[in-house]
Structure formats: structure tokens, C-alpha cells
Scaffold this active site. Structure first.
Site, PDB file in Angstrom:
ATOM      1  N   HIS A   1       0.835  -1.204   0.000  1.00  0.00           N
ATOM      2  CA  HIS A   1       0.000   0.000   0.000  1.00  0.00           C
ATOM      3  C   HIS A   1       0.872   1.259   0.000  1.00  0.00           C
ATOM      4  O   HIS A   1       0.670   2.161  -0.826  1.00  0.00           O
ATOM      5  CB  HIS A   1      -0.899  -0.022   1.241  1.00  0.00           C
ATOM      6  CG  HIS A   1      -1.804   1.161   1.367  1.00  0.00           C
ATOM      7  ND1 HIS A   1      -3.130   1.134   0.979  1.00  0.00           N
ATOM      8  CD2 HIS A   1      -1.589   2.414   1.838  1.00  0.00           C
ATOM      9  CE1 HIS A   1      -3.684   2.312   1.200  1.00  0.00           C
ATOM     10  NE2 HIS A   1      -2.762   3.112   1.728  1.00  0.00           N
ATOM     11  N   GLU A   2       1.822   1.330   0.928  1.00  0.00           N
ATOM     12  CA  GLU A   2       2.668   2.515   1.003  1.00  0.00           C
ATOM     13  C   GLU A   2       3.596   2.627  -0.203  1.00  0.00           C
ATOM     14  O   GLU A   2       3.969   3.733  -0.608  1.00  0.00           O
ATOM     15  CB  GLU A   2       3.458   2.522   2.307  1.00  0.00           C
ATOM     16  CG  GLU A   2       2.607   2.530   3.573  1.00  0.00           C
ATOM     17  CD  GLU A   2       1.571   3.643   3.616  1.00  0.00           C
ATOM     18  OE1 GLU A   2       1.798   4.702   2.987  1.00  0.00           O
ATOM     19  OE2 GLU A   2       0.524   3.454   4.262  1.00  0.00           O
TER      20      GLU A   2
ATOM     21  N   HIS B   1       1.772   4.674  -2.709  1.00  0.00           N
ATOM     22  CA  HIS B   1       1.901   6.111  -2.456  1.00  0.00           C
ATOM     23  C   HIS B   1       3.265   6.625  -2.888  1.00  0.00           C
ATOM     24  O   HIS B   1       3.388   7.613  -3.613  1.00  0.00           O
ATOM     25  CB  HIS B   1       1.725   6.389  -0.958  1.00  0.00           C
ATOM     26  CG  HIS B   1       0.312   6.381  -0.479  1.00  0.00           C
ATOM     27  ND1 HIS B   1      -0.651   7.214  -1.006  1.00  0.00           N
ATOM     28  CD2 HIS B   1      -0.307   5.664   0.501  1.00  0.00           C
ATOM     29  CE1 HIS B   1      -1.803   7.004  -0.381  1.00  0.00           C
ATOM     30  NE2 HIS B   1      -1.617   6.071   0.534  1.00  0.00           N
TER      31      HIS B   1
ATOM     32  N   GLU C   1      -4.560   7.784  -3.065  1.00  0.00           N
ATOM     33  CA  GLU C   1      -5.148   6.528  -2.588  1.00  0.00           C
ATOM     34  C   GLU C   1      -5.470   5.583  -3.740  1.00  0.00           C
ATOM     35  O   GLU C   1      -5.425   4.365  -3.580  1.00  0.00           O
ATOM     36  CB  GLU C   1      -6.402   6.799  -1.756  1.00  0.00           C
ATOM     37  CG  GLU C   1      -6.120   7.355  -0.379  1.00  0.00           C
ATOM     38  CD  GLU C   1      -5.256   6.428   0.461  1.00  0.00           C
ATOM     39  OE1 GLU C   1      -5.426   5.198   0.387  1.00  0.00           O
ATOM     40  OE2 GLU C   1      -4.392   6.943   1.200  1.00  0.00           O
TER      41      GLU C   1
END
Length: 490
Positions: free
Chosen positions: A255-256, A259, A285
Site C-alpha cells: 500500500h505505502e 503512495h 489513494e
């Protein structure tokens, strides 16, 4: 030098100082000594005073009036600087500094309260921050909706009423799907066992590498609440480790990486300009969620992950890659948003969106927030919150003043649904690469069609150009129903 050149030279220094301030925040949440909280609060408050003074410098207005941008990029840079100048000029310097100082102090208070399950030690601090955010919203809104003014800081152009209508349209299909899944006869088991910290970290690094993370321009550290920080040549990620739940570490990392990969993918020519960062948190997101879910939790990539986990750990107790895929995508009632499955995640966000709108509007007091949270969670999820750390204390966002941020998570999922449909149409053989642990075709497509543009376009326009159609929740909902219908035999 022209007025435009003077403006951009001044902005370059402001962007550099902003990066320094961001690095102080990263340090505070990763390696800063616990006893340095008050000192760091003063440091961040001082940095914010300097930055606010620069953002409201009267010369900016003069340069904006005189600037004659020659290209689309120059015109967009001027528009973004003008937007930031107008916003900053509305907020008194003393308020901006106090918000930075108070939210820096609040992080440590929140972390201690969460660790000890003592909301009473945090709520007075939260109340003080809410008062400051209401004051900021009043300055920014110019008589309009205060919550819209806060939301605009994270998703320019978005309106709370429009998002509320979007979420209301999504909720029935999400709830129906959840109820069908939980009522299904064949429920996947949870992964059992203990998975050592260091091995999880090595595997998480492999996953970040598979998704194209540039380690020469990044690093990974441990944080209570995973986040990414930085841009250009220094974009960092964090993760967390629970030794009984390796998916927590692995998927937080992916997930990170989404980003941070977005920031690493922006055109280098935009560095130290307003175009050199993600255009909105909803678009941000969309990158983290498509990396984590549509790609990372898909059958192809989990097949590779099953093999790697089997090599890294002792016997997983899982029969085969198909069983592993079902375990990765297991839907079960749970308290924690960041650990939630794809089906229920947006329901967690909608709860926070409604509560924070009421907090900002004065319809809900901080004192009554824990009770309101618990009642809403029981209504939405059918489960009573067992302790504050699993309820009102689980997220750091309100502690650091991020009112208006939460709805961008669900909006990002909607954006990701649109992008995933276009991505799959463009790359019909993508699963072959993902099955080899190679997400580069997907990340290259996202970099070319979205990431490289940085702040060049408004959020919705960027998503519509990349996906080739209007923003709609239908692709996301169709994807969820098809995926989980197959997994659970619905």
C-alpha cells in the site's frame, strides 16, 4: 529575470523548506527519541511560521499579477501557486503555527492513549485541535461550508454533499455483498502460526521491489501507523509487523509503495514546483489501493506470494495457491480499518466521514465521540467495539488535524476501480507477469498514464483521462462482486 522566473525561484525555496518540515514529521514517527516530543513540537511550529510567512509574502501577489506563463505547465504552476497563496493568506500565521505545534504534541499523546486504552487522556487534546481546525475552516470557507473548506485541502474541487451521495449509492451493494459473503457456507480459515519479524521485513522488501520501488530514492522503517513521506529523490515508506499476521506487514508495505511509487514516478522536471507532488489524496489513494488490492491481492500475484512465503517460513499449513488466495481475501468482521478486507473497507471510511462532519459542524462533541463511534460501529458492522484502541483511538488522523482526509480513502477506491478496468483492457496479459512477481507492466502503465503528470491536471480530470471515461463507482462495485462472488461461490 521575469516575474514568472522570480515567482518560481521563490517557490523552489518554499518547496525545499516544506520537504524539510515533512522530514521532521517522518523522523518523529519513526526514530525520534520519545523524550523529544516537546522540542519537536517547537521545531515544527517554528518551521510552519517560516513557511506561512513565505506562502503569504506580498511579493507573491505582485509576481502573480505580472507573470506571463508561456506554456500549459507554466500556466498550471501559476494557478496552483495562486490557490495556495489565497488559502494561506486567509489563515493567520499564529493559527498556522499553533496548529503545527499542537498536532505535533498530539501524536505522542494519541500513541500513549492508544497503547494504554485510555481515551480520557487524549480527548482534551483532540478537543483543542478540533477548535483550531474549526477556526481554520472558518477562515478558509469564506462563509461557505467549513467542512468543504477542509476537504478541499486534500481533494480540490470535492464537496461533502457530492461525496455523501456517492457513498449512499455505494453502501447498499457493499452491505448486500458483505451479508452474502458472511452467510456463505464455505468460509476460508485464518492463517495460523508465528512469523518472525526480520523474515517478514525481508519479504515485504521483496514485495516493494516487485512493485517497482526505487530503493536508491527511498527506504523502509517501522511506524505505529504505516505512512509514506517525501517526494522526488527522497520518498520513504513505513510498515508495521505483527508476528501472528504477516499479511499486515506485507500489504501495508505494498500500500505505502503505491503512495511512494506515485511520488517517485512524477516527471523530474516538476521537482521543487507545485506540480511535483501528487495532485490529491484521492488520486494518491487510487495508487496505493490498486497496488495493494486489484494487483497485490489478485490470484496471479498471490500465487507468487504463496511460493515466496513457503520458502521464507516453515510450513504455512495451506494446501495450495488457490487456498492461499482465498485466505488472503478472507472477509471477516473486524475493528481495524487498515486491516479490513476490500468489501468492508469503504464502510469503515463512511463511518469516519459522517462522524468528522458532525464534529466540524458542532453537531457532535469530542466528549461524546467514543459513544457515538461505538454505536455507529455496532449498527454498521453488527459487532460491539471491545476496547478504545480498536475503536475511536485506532487512527492517528484526527490527532494530527487531518479533518477532511478520510473520505479520500473511499474516493481513491472508486478511482482505482476506474483505473483497474482501463489497465486490464490495455494489458490483457498482465496476470502472466504478476504470477512471476513482476508488477512492472502495471506500474509502468500507471506511471505513463497518471503518475508522471503530478499536479498538472485537476484530480477528476486526471482520472478520467487515464481511465478513458467518467468517474463512477460501478467499476469498483462490479469488480468486488465478481471477485468475491467467485471466492465465496455466490
Amino acid at each position: 529575470m521575469s516575474a514568472y522566473d522570480d515567482l518560481m525561484a521563490f517557490q523552489r525555496e518554499t518547496e525545499a523548506l516544506s520537504s524539510v518540515a515533512e522530514r521532521l514529521g517522518w523522523d518523529q514517527e519513526t526514530v525520534m527519541p520519545r523524550g523529544a516530543v516537546e522540542q519537536r513540537a517547537e521545531e515544527l511550529g517554528a518551521m510552519e511560521t517560516v513557511l506561512h510567512d513565505r506562502r503569504t509574502d506580498p511579493r507573491i501577489g505582485e509576481w502573480l499579477d505580472a507573470a506571463k506563463p508561456q506554456t500549459e505547465v507554466e500556466q498550471r504552476a501559476v494557478e496552483l501557486i495562486a490557490r495556495d497563496y489565497d488559502r494561506a493568506s486567509r489563515v493567520p500565521s499564529k493559527l498556522a503555527s499553533e496548529l503545527a505545534r499542537q498536532t505535533s504534541l498530539a501524536q505522542g499523546i494519541w500513541a500513549e492513549a492508544r497503547l494504554n486504552d485510555t481515551p480520557e487522556t487524549f480527548l482534551p487534546t483532540l478537543d483543542a485541535i478540533l477548535m483550531l481546525k474549526r477556526e481554520e475552516a472558518a477562515h478558509l470557507s469564506g462563509g461557505g461550508d467549513p467542512y468543504d473548506a477542509l476537504l478541499d485541502l486534500f481533494e480540490p474541487g470535492a464537496k461533502a454533499a457530492e461525496l455523501a451521495a456517492l457513498f449512499d449509492a455505494m453502501r447498499p451493494r457493499l452491505v448486500d455483498l458483505r451479508e452474502a459473503i458472511l452467510g456463505a457456507e464455505n468460509q476460508p480459515p485464518a492463517l495460523q502460526g508465528t512469523y518472525p519479524h526480520d523474515t517478514q521485513i525481508r519479504l515485504a522488501r521483496d514485495c516493494a521491489t516487485a512493485f517497482g520501488y526505487d530503493w536508491a530514492r527511498g527506504r523502509m522503517d517501522i511506524a505505529v501507523h504505516p505512512f509514506s513521506s517525501g517526494r522526488w529523490q527522497d520518498s520513504r515508506i513505513t510498515t508495521r509487523v505483527v508476528e501472528t499476521d504477516p499479511f499486515n506487514c506485507i500489504y501495508s508495505t505494498i500500500h505505502e509503495t503505491g503512495h511512494s511509487g506515485y511520488e517517485q514516478g512524477i516527471d523530474e522536471d516538476y521537482a521543487f514546483t507545485p506540480l511535483g507532488r501528487g495532485v490529491s489524496m484521492g488520486v494518491h489513494e487510487s495508487q496505493s489501493r490498486i497496488y495493494e488490492n486489484q494487483l497485490g491481492r489478485g490470484r496471479a500475484f498471490t500465487g507468487w506470494l504463496f511460493q515466496r512465503m513457503g520458502e521464507a517460513f516453515d510450513d504455512l499449513g495451506v494446501a495450495d495457491a488457490d487456498a492461499f488466495y482465498r485466505i488472503v481475501n478472507r472477509v471477516t468482521p473486524g475493528y481495524i480499518r487498515t486491516e479490513s478486507d476490500e468489501v468492508q473497507y469503504n464502510l469503515h471510511v463512511m463511518l469516519r466521514f459522517d462522524l468528522e462532519r458532525d464534529l466540524v459542524a458542532g453537531k457532535l462533541s469530542v466528549e461524546d465521540l467514543p459513544e457515538a463511534w461505538n454505536a455507529r460501529f455496532l449498527k454498521d458492522f453488527g459487532v460491539a467495539v471491545d476496547r478504545p484502541a480498536n475503536g475511536v483511538l485506532q487512527d492517528v488522523h484526527w490527532a494530527v488535524g487531518l479533518f477532511g482526509y478520510f473520505p479520500t480513502y473511499a474516493l481513491g477506491n472508486v478511482y482505482a476501480g476506474c483505473l483497474n478496468r482501463a489497465l486490464r483492457d490495455a494489458l490483457p496479459d498482465l496476470d502472466g507477469a504478476l504470477a512471476r512477481g513482476d508488477a512492472s507492466p502495471a506500474t509502468e502503465w500507471l506511471r505513463e498514464n497518471l503518475q508522471r503528470h503530478g499536479g498538472l491536471m485537476e484530480p477528476r480530470a486526471l482520472i478520467e483521462q487515464a481511465s478513458g471515461g467518467e468517474v463512477s463507482p460501478e467499476p469498483l462495485l462490479d469488480y468486488l462482486e465478481e471477485k468475491f462472488g467467485r471466492i465465496y461461490g455466490l
